[in-house]
Structures are given as structure tokens and as C-alpha cells.
Design an enzyme around this catalytic site. Structure first.
Site, PDB file in Angstrom:
ATOM      1  N   ASP A 162      55.564 133.397  11.373  1.00  0.00           N
ATOM      2  CA  ASP A 162      55.426 132.426  12.453  1.00  0.00           C
ATOM      3  C   ASP A 162      55.982 132.849  13.807  1.00  0.00           C
ATOM      4  O   ASP A 162      55.402 132.564  14.830  1.00  0.00           O
ATOM      5  CB  ASP A 162      56.135 131.125  12.055  1.00  0.00           C
ATOM      6  CG  ASP A 162      55.658 130.578  10.718  1.00  0.00           C
ATOM      7  OD1 ASP A 162      54.829 131.233  10.071  1.00  0.00           O
ATOM      8  OD2 ASP A 162      56.122 129.499  10.340  1.00  0.00           O
ATOM      9  N   GLU A 392      65.442 132.342   1.519  1.00  0.00           N
ATOM     10  CA  GLU A 392      64.129 132.474   2.165  1.00  0.00           C
ATOM     11  C   GLU A 392      63.961 133.873   2.749  1.00  0.00           C
ATOM     12  O   GLU A 392      62.912 134.499   2.633  1.00  0.00           O
ATOM     13  CB  GLU A 392      64.028 131.421   3.276  1.00  0.00           C
ATOM     14  CG  GLU A 392      62.717 131.440   4.035  1.00  0.00           C
ATOM     15  CD  GLU A 392      62.621 130.307   5.057  1.00  0.00           C
ATOM     16  OE1 GLU A 392      63.652 129.625   5.293  1.00  0.00           O
ATOM     17  OE2 GLU A 392      61.535 130.093   5.603  1.00  0.00           O
TER      18      GLU A 392
HETATM   19  C1  GLC Z   1      57.599 129.398   7.038  1.00  0.00           C
HETATM   20  C2  GLC Z   1      57.032 130.805   6.909  1.00  0.00           C
HETATM   21  C3  GLC Z   1      55.709 130.766   6.192  1.00  0.00           C
HETATM   22  C4  GLC Z   1      55.873 130.070   4.849  1.00  0.00           C
HETATM   23  C5  GLC Z   1      56.571 128.727   4.984  1.00  0.00           C
HETATM   24  C6  GLC Z   1      56.968 128.149   3.643  1.00  0.00           C
HETATM   25  O1  GLC Z   1      56.801 128.587   7.804  1.00  0.00           O
HETATM   26  O2  GLC Z   1      56.920 131.397   8.161  1.00  0.00           O
HETATM   27  O3  GLC Z   1      55.180 132.039   6.009  1.00  0.00           O
HETATM   28  O4  GLC Z   1      54.655 129.934   4.217  1.00  0.00           O
HETATM   29  O5  GLC Z   1      57.738 128.868   5.737  1.00  0.00           O
HETATM   30  O6  GLC Z   1      57.745 129.069   2.940  1.00  0.00           O
END
Ligand code: GLC
Length: 427
Positions: A162, A392
Site C-alpha cells: 500500500d 504482520e
Molecule cells: C494491508 C496490506 C495488504 C494486506 C492487508 C491485510 O493493507 O498492505 O497487502 O492485504 O493489510 O493484511
């Protein structure tokens, strides 16, 4: 923690984040079903519960739109802990979804599930095959109307990466004057220095409003979206997915889909070649509105190796670059060039490591004959999880966990990297 305990913990995280047929990335921060998260989650479940893996694929593809798009979020059950929610997207499906998509890694994973137990998975693989072919066809038409072999993203969130510096310049052209007041929820879950800045969030919301105002009509979006960028990650992942779809269709005896996927793959292969930048020394994203290549490298630069078919002279430039990156940090692979001044080891996609990206890079390296480097990346990934837990993302400098904890796809990758998997060849 010992590895056997981590195996158990990883399974427990997937079970705990299971909301009944679909899995949330993590409680609180991401309380819905996310597209490429679910695909990786299926890969994780496949290590110990293949039925549950297929269920995850089924619930993801059940969210497919009539035009073929598979949305980036399916709002299975309303949850106010996330913003922007269903009302902001203004879509008309039930359950509601976002109006954009995410990296199409699903076909690659579905091929794996099928190959693990071909007879048992046949019926579900056949159903998935048709849906995936429709999704890929949607990419080819809605996102590449000019037929140049590059699919566009209309929002940084479609890249799944993102907050990359790659998006800064294309985003700078997005008008935010109509974005009213709103309350972010992400910074209520995670420290602000690990999340995007406010000016970026304003642009994210302006792009959501653009799609909503245009009723998510692909033609209107292709004609007018202020953000229209060929992300190297999405294009490489789609190319790999087309190859896997063609192989799966072949195994299932569907020559129509096999032919279509092969044709689309050929076109993407040509397009991907045009993302090479001599100036940057690798594959980069391309702003299709301005024909401007990104000037810096992200971890996406290595994903064409995962797609397959990288010419030898280009691979010979990428491999030393990757080694150079790994020398610059303690753990690889940083999401962004650790030697660039914009590198930030803990801020979203500007430096931290994501286990899923490592999985793809390691797959690509192994397939391209660099087993040593592939192993190094898998070793680093496991070491990060051993040190910090199932976060994450992780700092490449000191390995500290960032963002949400007890994260589904990190648990899934732990399992996928430890469980034996069938070798899936790409051209
Ligand atoms: C964030 C990440 C994306 C992912 C989401 C859920 O938005 O950038 O890639 O899918 O989190 O983990």
C-alpha cells in the site's frame, strides 16, 4: 519458542482468526476477508487441513463480481473497527465488498492445493478454475483495455504494498480537495510511525470516492482514474498466476481455459519486459498516465523471477542487487531498497519485511536456479518469526515485529515454509 511449538501456534492463529469459512488477517486492525491474504491462508491450511484450505478459496471466490473481479475486501460481517467500511465504497453486492481488487496470487495457490491431492480436490479445483479464468480475463480487459500487456491498478491498495514510495509521485496528482473530515481507525490499533501519513490517507480516500462516484464502472475508471499505474508486483504475480492456471487447466483437461491463459501469459510476458529500467537497475512500476518509470527499486523488482521467463542478462543484474541488499540489513528481504534515503525499517511498505513477499521471492529464486539465495530468504523468514512472533511485518534492521500481531498470513507462511510442498514448475 521451539519450532514444534511454533507449528502449533501457527495453526492456532489460523483457527483463531477463522470466522467460519473465511479467515481475517488479524483481529481488530483487519476484521474482514482480504483477497490475497485468503489465498496465502489457504496455503497455510493446506499444511494440516486441506478441506479447510479449499473452503477459504471457496469463500474468497464466492465474492466475485458479475464482471469477474474478485474484490480486495469482502465485508462478511459489519465491524466498526475498520475504516473505510462498506458505506464508503458504495458497492451493491451482498455481502458488500470494496470496489477494487488485490494481487491475483490465488491461481498459483489453487494449483498447489490441487496438486497436493488431485483426486480429492478435483471438483473444487474445477469450480475455482472457471472463476479464476473469469477474474484473469477481467484483468486483461478492464485493466488493460489498450492490450499492451500491462494491467493497471487504480489504487495503491490494489498492489497489496500500500504505502510504497513508488506511489508517492502518481499520488501527488490526486485531488484531495473534496475529501471531508473522517476518522482513521488504523492508528487506533498500531503506532502511527508504522502506518501511512495523513496526506497519503487523504489520497487513498479521494480514489475510493472517484470509483464510487463512477459506480465502479471499468470503462469510466480506465478513462478517468487519476491513479492508473502498472505495478511490477501485480503484473509479475498475474503472469505467474496465468502460467499456473494454464497448467491447472491442462491437468483438469480444459483446453479452452488452458489456451486462453497461455495467450494472456504471452501478452503479459511482453508487457513485463517493458517494466525493466536500466536507470534503476531492475524491474519497476510504470505510471501509465505519464509513461514514467519509478526511479527506485522495491522488493517487487525481484518478483519477475517468480513470474518466470526473466532473460539471463536481467537476472544477472538482479541477483547481485539482492545480495547487496542482504548485506545492507540483518534480515531480508526489505520491502524497499535499504540503500535508498527513503528507506524506513518500520513504516508500512517502505522497508519492513513481509513473509508473503519473501515466500514469492524464494519461490522465484529456487525456480531460477538460485537455491542458495532462496534458502537464505526462507531461513531469515523463519528466524524473524522465531525471534518476534507472527507479526504482520518485521524490521530488516533488528527483526522487531511491526503492525498487527498473530497475523494469519505470517502463520500460513511459517507452515508453508516448513511443510513439504509439491514442486510447481514455471516456464
Ligand atoms: C494491508 C496490506 C495488504 C494486506 C492487508 C491485510 O493493507 O498492505 O497487502 O492485504 O493489510 O493484511
Amino acid at each position: 519458542m521451539e519450532d514444534t511449538k511454533l507449528d502449533l501456534r501457527a495453526k492456532e492463529i489460523l483457527r483463531t482468526n477463522d470466522r467460519g469459512g473465511y479467515t481475517v488477517p488479524t483481529a481488530g486492525l483487519y476484521p474482514y476477508q482480504w483477497n490475497w491474504d485468503s489465498a496465502f491462508v489457504a496455503l497455510g491450511f493446506a499444511a494440516f487441513d486441506i478441506d479447510r484450505a479449499w473452503t477459504e478459496v471457496g469463500s474468497l471466490l464466492a465474492g466475485q463480481w458479475p464482471d469477474g473481479m474478485v474484490p480486495h475486501i469482502i465485508f462478511q460481517r459489519v465491524d466498526d473497527s475498520y475504516f473505510p467500511g462498506p458505506d464508503q465504497w458504495g458497492t451493491t453486492t451482498s455481502p458488500p465488498t470494496s470496489g477494487i481488487t488485490q494481487p491475483p496470487v490465488a491461481a498459483t495457490i489453487v494449483r498447489r492445493l490441487h496438486d497436493l491431492e488431485p483426486a480429492k480436490g478435483r471438483r473444487r479445483a474445477e469450480a475455482a478454475l472457471v472463476a479464476l479464468d473469469r477474474w484473469h480475463e477481467w484483468f486483461a480487459t478492464a485493466r488493460d483495455p489498450a492490450g499492451r500487456g500491462l494491467v493497471a491498478i487504480i489504487h495503491p491498495w490494489e498492489s497489496g504494498r500500500d504505502n510504497l514510495p513508488d506511489w508517492d509521485r502518481p499520488l501527488s496528482f490526486v485531488d484531495t480537495s473534496k475529501v471531508g473530515a473522517y476518522e482513521r481507525r488504523d492508528t487506533q490499533h498500531v503506532a502511527a510511525d508504522q502506518r501511512p501519513h495523513q496526506h497519503e490517507y487523504d489520497r487513498y480516500l479521494a480514489l475510493v470516492a472517484f470509483g464510487r462516484d463512477n459506480h465502479w464502472d471499468p470503462a469510466a475508471i480506465a478513462a478517468g482514474s487519476p491513479f492508473w499505474v502498472a505495478d511490477v508486483g501485480v503484473n509479475a504475480i498475474l503472469l505467474r498466476a496465468e502460467r499456473d492456471l494454464a497448467a491447472l487447466a491442462g491437468a483438469l483437461g480444459d483446453s479452452d481455459i488452458a489456451d486462453r491463459a497461455t495467450r494472456r501469459a504471452e501478452r503479459l510476458q511482453d508487457g513485463l519486459a517493458s517494466l525493466w529500467s536500466d536507470a534503476a537497475g531492475g524491474y519497476v512500476s510504470l505510471d501509465l498516465r505519464r509513461e514514467e518509470h519509478a526511479t527506485t527499486l522495491s522488493a517487487g523488482a525481484f518478483l519477475p523471477l517468480y513470474a518466470g521467463g526473466v532473460p539471463a542478462d536481467r537476472a544477472e543484474r538482479l541477483i547481485p542487487t539482492l545480495r547487496h541488499w542482504l548485506d545492507a540489513v540483518r534480515y531480508g528481504v526489505p520491502s524497499f531498497d535499504p540503500t535508498d534515503p527513503q528507506f524506513d525499517p518500520i513504516r508500512y511498505w517502505r522497508g519492513p519485511i513481509w513473509a508473503v513477499v519473501n515466500w514469492m521471492i524464494a519461490e522465484g529464486l529456487a525456480g531460477a536456479g538460485h537455491a542458495d539465495l532462496a534458502d537464505r530468504i526462507r531461513v531469515d523468514t523463519r528466524a524473524l518469526i522465531r525471534q518476534s512472533g507472527f507479526y504482520e511485518s518485521f524490521s530488516p534492521i533488528d527483526g522487531r515485529g511491526c503492525g498487527g500481531k498473530d497475523f494469519s498470513w505470517t502463520a500460513a507462511i511459517w507452515l508453508a515454509m516448513t511443510a513439504p510442498a509439491p514442486v510447481a514448475a514455471v516456464a
